[in-house]
Scaffold this motif. Structure first.
Motif, PDB file in Angstrom:
ATOM      1  N   ASP A   1       0.864  -1.191   0.000  1.00 18.36           N
ATOM      2  CA  ASP A   1       0.000   0.000   0.000  1.00 18.36           C
ATOM      3  C   ASP A   1       0.893   1.232   0.000  1.00 18.36           C
ATOM      4  OD1 ASP A   1      -2.573  -1.238   0.242  1.00 18.36           O
ATOM      5  OD2 ASP A   1      -2.021  -1.770   2.302  1.00 18.36           O
ATOM      6  N   ILE A   2       0.557   2.192  -0.857  1.00 15.19           N
ATOM      7  CA  ILE A   2       1.296   3.460  -0.879  1.00 15.19           C
ATOM      8  C   ILE A   2       0.293   4.599  -0.685  1.00 15.19           C
ATOM      9  CG2 ILE A   2       2.809   4.992  -2.208  1.00 15.19           C
ATOM     10  CD1 ILE A   2       3.746   2.615  -3.818  1.00 15.19           C
ATOM     11  N   THR A   3       0.542   5.456   0.295  1.00  9.73           N
ATOM     12  CA  THR A   3      -0.270   6.666   0.438  1.00  9.73           C
ATOM     13  C   THR A   3       0.603   7.852   0.038  1.00  9.73           C
ATOM     14  OG1 THR A   3      -1.463   5.650   2.247  1.00  9.73           O
ATOM     15  CG2 THR A   3      -1.666   8.041   2.039  1.00  9.73           C
ATOM     16  N   ILE A   4       0.187   8.525  -1.039  1.00 14.86           N
ATOM     17  CA  ILE A   4       0.936   9.704  -1.498  1.00 14.86           C
ATOM     18  C   ILE A   4       0.292  10.924  -0.862  1.00 14.86           C
ATOM     19  CG2 ILE A   4       1.547  11.080  -3.524  1.00 14.86           C
ATOM     20  CD1 ILE A   4       1.642   8.434  -5.022  1.00 14.86           C
ATOM     21  N   LYS A   5       1.096  11.635  -0.111  1.00 13.48           N
ATOM     22  CA  LYS A   5       0.547  12.801   0.586  1.00 13.48           C
ATOM     23  C   LYS A   5       0.858  14.067  -0.199  1.00 13.48           C
ATOM     24  CE  LYS A   5       1.498  10.601   4.971  1.00 13.48           C
ATOM     25  NZ  LYS A   5       2.398  10.704   6.116  1.00 13.48           N
ATOM     26  N   GLY A   6      -0.034  15.055  -0.106  1.00  9.58           N
ATOM     27  CA  GLY A   6       0.207  16.337  -0.763  1.00  9.58           C
ATOM     28  C   GLY A   6      -0.345  17.440   0.109  1.00  9.58           C
ATOM     29  N   VAL A   7      -0.660  18.529  -0.524  1.00 11.80           N
ATOM     30  CA  VAL A   7      -1.331  19.620   0.189  1.00 11.80           C
ATOM     31  C   VAL A   7      -2.570  19.931  -0.634  1.00 11.80           C
ATOM     32  CG1 VAL A   7      -1.152  22.016   0.997  1.00 11.80           C
ATOM     33  CG2 VAL A   7       0.880  20.516   1.044  1.00 11.80           C
ATOM     34  N   GLY A   8      -3.756  19.689  -0.056  1.00 13.49           N
ATOM     35  CA  GLY A   8      -4.998  19.861  -0.791  1.00 13.49           C
ATOM     36  C   GLY A   8      -5.377  21.335  -0.938  1.00 13.49           C
TER      37      GLY A   8
ATOM     38  N   ARG B   1      10.521   2.160  -3.017  1.00 14.22           N
ATOM     39  CA  ARG B   1      10.740   3.114  -1.908  1.00 14.22           C
ATOM     40  C   ARG B   1      11.560   4.311  -2.391  1.00 14.22           C
ATOM     41  NH1 ARG B   1       8.993   0.929   2.821  1.00 14.22           N
ATOM     42  NH2 ARG B   1       9.072  -1.339   3.058  1.00 14.22           N
ATOM     43  N   ARG B   2      12.633   4.023  -3.148  1.00 22.17           N
ATOM     44  CA  ARG B   2      13.504   5.101  -3.634  1.00 22.17           C
ATOM     45  C   ARG B   2      12.741   6.044  -4.557  1.00 22.17           C
ATOM     46  NH1 ARG B   2      17.010   2.772  -7.678  1.00 22.17           N
ATOM     47  NH2 ARG B   2      15.788   3.988  -9.145  1.00 22.17           N
ATOM     48  N   MET B   3      11.955   5.474  -5.470  1.00 23.43           N
ATOM     49  CA  MET B   3      11.213   6.300  -6.437  1.00 23.43           C
ATOM     50  C   MET B   3      10.162   7.167  -5.733  1.00 23.43           C
ATOM     51  SD  MET B   3      10.681   3.785  -9.681  1.00 23.43           S
ATOM     52  CE  MET B   3      11.984   3.637 -10.923  1.00 23.43           C
ATOM     53  N   ALA B   4       9.499   6.592  -4.739  1.00 20.37           N
ATOM     54  CA  ALA B   4       8.451   7.337  -4.032  1.00 20.37           C
ATOM     55  C   ALA B   4       9.072   8.509  -3.265  1.00 20.37           C
ATOM     56  CB  ALA B   4       7.700   6.398  -3.095  1.00 20.37           C
ATOM     57  N   ARG B   5      10.206   8.229  -2.609  1.00 22.16           N
ATOM     58  CA  ARG B   5      10.907   9.268  -1.852  1.00 22.16           C
ATOM     59  C   ARG B   5      11.405  10.372  -2.787  1.00 22.16           C
ATOM     60  NH1 ARG B   5      14.155   5.556   0.639  1.00 22.16           N
ATOM     61  NH2 ARG B   5      15.755   6.056  -0.891  1.00 22.16           N
ATOM     62  N   GLY B   6      11.988   9.938  -3.899  1.00 23.51           N
ATOM     63  CA  GLY B   6      12.547  10.887  -4.870  1.00 23.51           C
ATOM     64  C   GLY B   6      11.472  11.798  -5.440  1.00 23.51           C
ATOM     65  N   LEU B   7      10.318  11.229  -5.666  1.00 23.61           N
ATOM     66  CA  LEU B   7       9.206  12.004  -6.226  1.00 23.61           C
ATOM     67  C   LEU B   7       8.763  13.092  -5.242  1.00 23.61           C
ATOM     68  CD1 LEU B   7       7.036  11.909  -8.622  1.00 23.61           C
ATOM     69  CD2 LEU B   7       5.588  10.883  -6.871  1.00 23.61           C
ATOM     70  N   ALA B   8       8.670  12.702  -3.969  1.00 24.27           N
ATOM     71  CA  ALA B   8       8.244  13.668  -2.945  1.00 24.27           C
ATOM     72  C   ALA B   8       9.250  14.809  -2.874  1.00 24.27           C
ATOM     73  CB  ALA B   8       8.133  12.963  -1.595  1.00 24.27           C
ATOM     74  N   GLU B   9      10.525  14.441  -2.926  1.00 26.64           N
ATOM     75  CA  GLU B   9      11.574  15.450  -2.864  1.00 26.64           C
ATOM     76  C   GLU B   9      11.500  16.375  -4.088  1.00 26.64           C
ATOM     77  OE1 GLU B   9      16.323  15.218  -2.135  1.00 26.64           O
ATOM     78  OE2 GLU B   9      15.095  13.527  -1.475  1.00 26.64           O
ATOM     79  N   ALA B  10      11.325  15.772  -5.270  1.00 23.87           N
ATOM     80  CA  ALA B  10      11.264  16.568  -6.504  1.00 23.87           C
ATOM     81  C   ALA B  10      10.084  17.534  -6.479  1.00 23.87           C
ATOM     82  CB  ALA B  10      11.151  15.630  -7.703  1.00 23.87           C
ATOM     83  N   ASN B  11       9.034  17.164  -5.743  1.00 28.82           N
ATOM     84  CA  ASN B  11       7.858  18.029  -5.669  1.00 28.82           C
ATOM     85  C   ASN B  11       7.907  18.999  -4.488  1.00 28.82           C
ATOM     86  OD1 ASN B  11       5.546  17.391  -7.759  1.00 28.82           O
ATOM     87  ND2 ASN B  11       6.637  15.479  -7.340  1.00 28.82           N
TER      88      ASN B  11
ATOM     89  N   SER C   1       6.053  14.573   4.906  1.00 24.04           N
ATOM     90  CA  SER C   1       5.021  14.324   3.888  1.00 24.04           C
ATOM     91  C   SER C   1       5.478  13.351   2.807  1.00 24.04           C
ATOM     92  CB  SER C   1       4.610  15.652   3.240  1.00 24.04           C
ATOM     93  OG  SER C   1       4.192  16.551   4.227  1.00 24.04           O
ATOM     94  N   TYR C   2       6.591  12.651   3.065  1.00 26.13           N
ATOM     95  CA  TYR C   2       7.002  11.634   2.105  1.00 26.13           C
ATOM     96  C   TYR C   2       5.955  10.513   2.068  1.00 26.13           C
ATOM     97  CZ  TYR C   2      11.768  13.487   1.429  1.00 26.13           C
ATOM     98  OH  TYR C   2      12.843  14.251   1.088  1.00 26.13           O
ATOM     99  N   PRO C   3       5.818   9.827   0.931  1.00 22.86           N
ATOM    100  CA  PRO C   3       4.804   8.771   0.837  1.00 22.86           C
ATOM    101  C   PRO C   3       4.978   7.701   1.926  1.00 22.86           C
ATOM    102  CG  PRO C   3       5.741   9.229  -1.315  1.00 22.86           C
ATOM    103  CD  PRO C   3       6.564  10.003  -0.328  1.00 22.86           C
ATOM    104  N   GLU C   4       3.848   7.219   2.405  1.00 18.87           N
ATOM    105  CA  GLU C   4       3.866   6.135   3.401  1.00 18.87           C
ATOM    106  C   GLU C   4       3.754   4.822   2.638  1.00 18.87           C
ATOM    107  OE1 GLU C   4       0.584   6.168   6.299  1.00 18.87           O
ATOM    108  OE2 GLU C   4       1.609   7.988   7.030  1.00 18.87           O
ATOM    109  N   ILE C   5       4.689   3.930   2.910  1.00 17.73           N
ATOM    110  CA  ILE C   5       4.674   2.651   2.177  1.00 17.73           C
ATOM    111  C   ILE C   5       4.553   1.514   3.171  1.00 17.73           C
ATOM    112  CG2 ILE C   5       6.015   1.119   0.688  1.00 17.73           C
ATOM    113  CD1 ILE C   5       7.164   3.566  -0.647  1.00 17.73           C
ATOM    114  N   THR C   6       3.537   0.672   3.013  1.00 11.92           N
ATOM    115  CA  THR C   6       3.447  -0.496   3.889  1.00 11.92           C
ATOM    116  C   THR C   6       3.356  -1.762   3.062  1.00 11.92           C
ATOM    117  OG1 THR C   6       1.104  -0.050   4.102  1.00 11.92           O
ATOM    118  CG2 THR C   6       2.449   0.550   5.977  1.00 11.92           C
ATOM    119  N   LEU C   7       4.133  -2.721   3.528  1.00 20.73           N
ATOM    120  CA  LEU C   7       4.199  -4.004   2.836  1.00 20.73           C
ATOM    121  C   LEU C   7       3.559  -5.017   3.776  1.00 20.73           C
ATOM    122  CD1 LEU C   7       5.619  -5.052   0.255  1.00 20.73           C
ATOM    123  CD2 LEU C   7       7.568  -5.625   1.702  1.00 20.73           C
TER     124      LEU C   7
END
Ligand code: ZN
Ligand code: ZN
Length: 428
Positions: free
Chosen positions: A209-216, A295-305, A311-317
């Motif tokens: 499960d991946i939860t991508i967090k942002g600012v609504g 994990r790396r891609m999700a973290r990198g995306l948050a940083e790039a944004n 607020s980095y994505p939450e990843i649960t396996l």
């Protein structure tokens, strides 16, 4: 139909030494099991019925082992111990096969909803073939010596059953097997044929499960938000490069995003988006590489944004994953030879590995490693199979509401092949 039944029946109990009260009509048993499926971890009536049959056949039976699991022993002198396993659970599928013995059973699922239930993965064939094999082995007990360990496993479909049987101590509380064997029905092999796959045969299955967090915020003022819908789209595209650009081309892996949920309205940018993924692989290395790359891609995306660490994505396996099934090559080869003796060379086919999962693989991962192998049992009616080839029509897959094995030839093939293989393993 009557004639076919009697032929199968005679074949199963063959000559004379079996007591009359030991006789089990396998096709009736199959139809009863098929019409009365139970969901994973709820196999109470199924396990009870089978435990009673095994007791009436004279086996030492232990019930409620690792849930509704049944372990039964037949000790036939000094020799090897061989475990034969069948799984017992059905699926939350409404059967649409139109068979006279089709399931109309409803069960309550894990979240409390009443759902139609079906043996859409052929576990009813596995159980019936196992009982037939036990009867056949008892009938021929002067031809082998050793211990037969029967494992009727619950909850294969949710991947908790094998783990429970192992945790509860199937390899400690009972004689430890020298070999573990099982069949799984095949939805694209005709009845009368069996298949084998040496080495990796079925995949590691992980749920993530991946939860991508942002600012609504307001859909008309996107510059004041961090839009998780755009980030989720970017991530999904990036994930496609794991298999194509990160994993070695000769390795097998699958990354599938099966669900994406976020947002409530046209003009509202939500504050999060949730993804559900299934990941498949064979080796531990590729499994670990896939997970760490996500994990790396999700973290990198948050940083790039421009998101902060919180607020980095939450990843649960899901920790309880189904490990890949490795068919011990030497055991597979021995059993293949026996299958060819029993069924003829033309009916024993080498098949390709698949990315589906089976928790039977867990029995082959407990140290010290027990040689383990699962074989495919053709289940498709011959005429249906020929028509599908001629007219290029796809066959219903496992888990389909239309999956309908042809019971007589499938069960008789399974019994004949497995009994021959087991007797050969005891003898050599
Ligand atoms: Zn299944
Ligand atoms: Zn299955």
């Amino acid at each position: 139909m009557k004639i076919i039944l009697s032929i199968l029946f005679i074949f199963i109990v063959s000559t004379s030494s079996l007591q009359a009260d030991n006789k089990v009509d396998l096709i009736n048993l199959y139809k009863e099991l098929h019409a009365n499926p139970e969901l994973s971890f709820k196999e109470e009536k199924t396990s009870n019925k089978l435990a009673n049959i095994l007791m009436s056949l004279g086996l030492e039976v232990t019930e409620n082992f690792g849930g509704y699991g049944v372990v039964a022993l037949f000790r036939n002198g000094e020799g090897k111990t061989i475990m034969l396993r069948a799984d017992m659970d059905g699926l939350p599928v409404e059967e649409l096969t139109g068979a006279p013995y089709a399931s109309r059973t409803k069960s309550v699922n894990q979240v409390g909803d009443e759902v139609f239930t079906m043996h859409a993965c052929g576990h009813d064939i596995h159980m019936t073939s196992l009982i037939g094999t036990v009867i056949n082995l008892l009938e021929k007990k002067d031809k082998w010596q050793g211990t037969l360990l029967i494992n009727l496993q619950p909850a294969e479909e949710v991947s908790g059953g094998a783990r429970n049987m192992i945790k509860e101590g199937i390899f400690e509380k009972f004689p430890r097997p020298d070999f573990n064997l099982a069949f799984h029905v095949s939805a694209n092999l005709p009845a009368g044929k069996v298949g084998f796959v040496p080495g990796w045969a079925m995949a590691n299955v992980d749920s993530m499960d991946i939860t991508i967090k942002g600012v609504g915020g307001h859909g008309a003022y996107p510059h004041t938000t961090k839009d998780p819908i755009v980030m989720a789209s970017q991530l999904i595209n990036n994930l496609q490069t794991i298999v194509s650009r990160e994993i070695a081309p000769i390795e097998a892996a699958v990354v599938t995003v099966g669900s994406i949920h976020g947002g409530t309205k046209h003009n509202v940018i939500p504050s999060e988006v949730r993804l559900q993924l299934t990941l498949r692989s064979y080796t531990d290395e590729v499994r670990n590489q896939t997970i760490s790359t996500i994990r790396r891609m999700a973290r990198g995306l948050a940083e790039a944004n421009g998101l902060s660490k919180e607020s980095y994505p939450e990843i649960t396996l899901k920790d309880e994953y189904t490990p890949a099934l490795f068919n011990n090559p030497e055991l597979t080869e021995k059993v293949r030879t026996s299958f060819e003796t029993a069924l003829g060379k033309e009916n024993v086919l080498k098949l390709s590995p698949v990315m589906g999962g089976e928790d039977f693989g867990m029995y082959g991962r407990v140290e010290p490693i027990i040689p383990t192998a699962l074989f495919w049992l053709g289940a498709v009616n011959k005429k249906v199979y020929d028509t599908s080839l001629r007219e290029n029509i796809g066959l219903p897959s496992l888990h389909s509401a239309y999956f309908l094995p042809d019971p007589e030839p499938t069960i008789s093939t399974g019994v004949k092949a497995m009994s021959t293989a087991i007797i050969d393993l005891y003898q050599n």
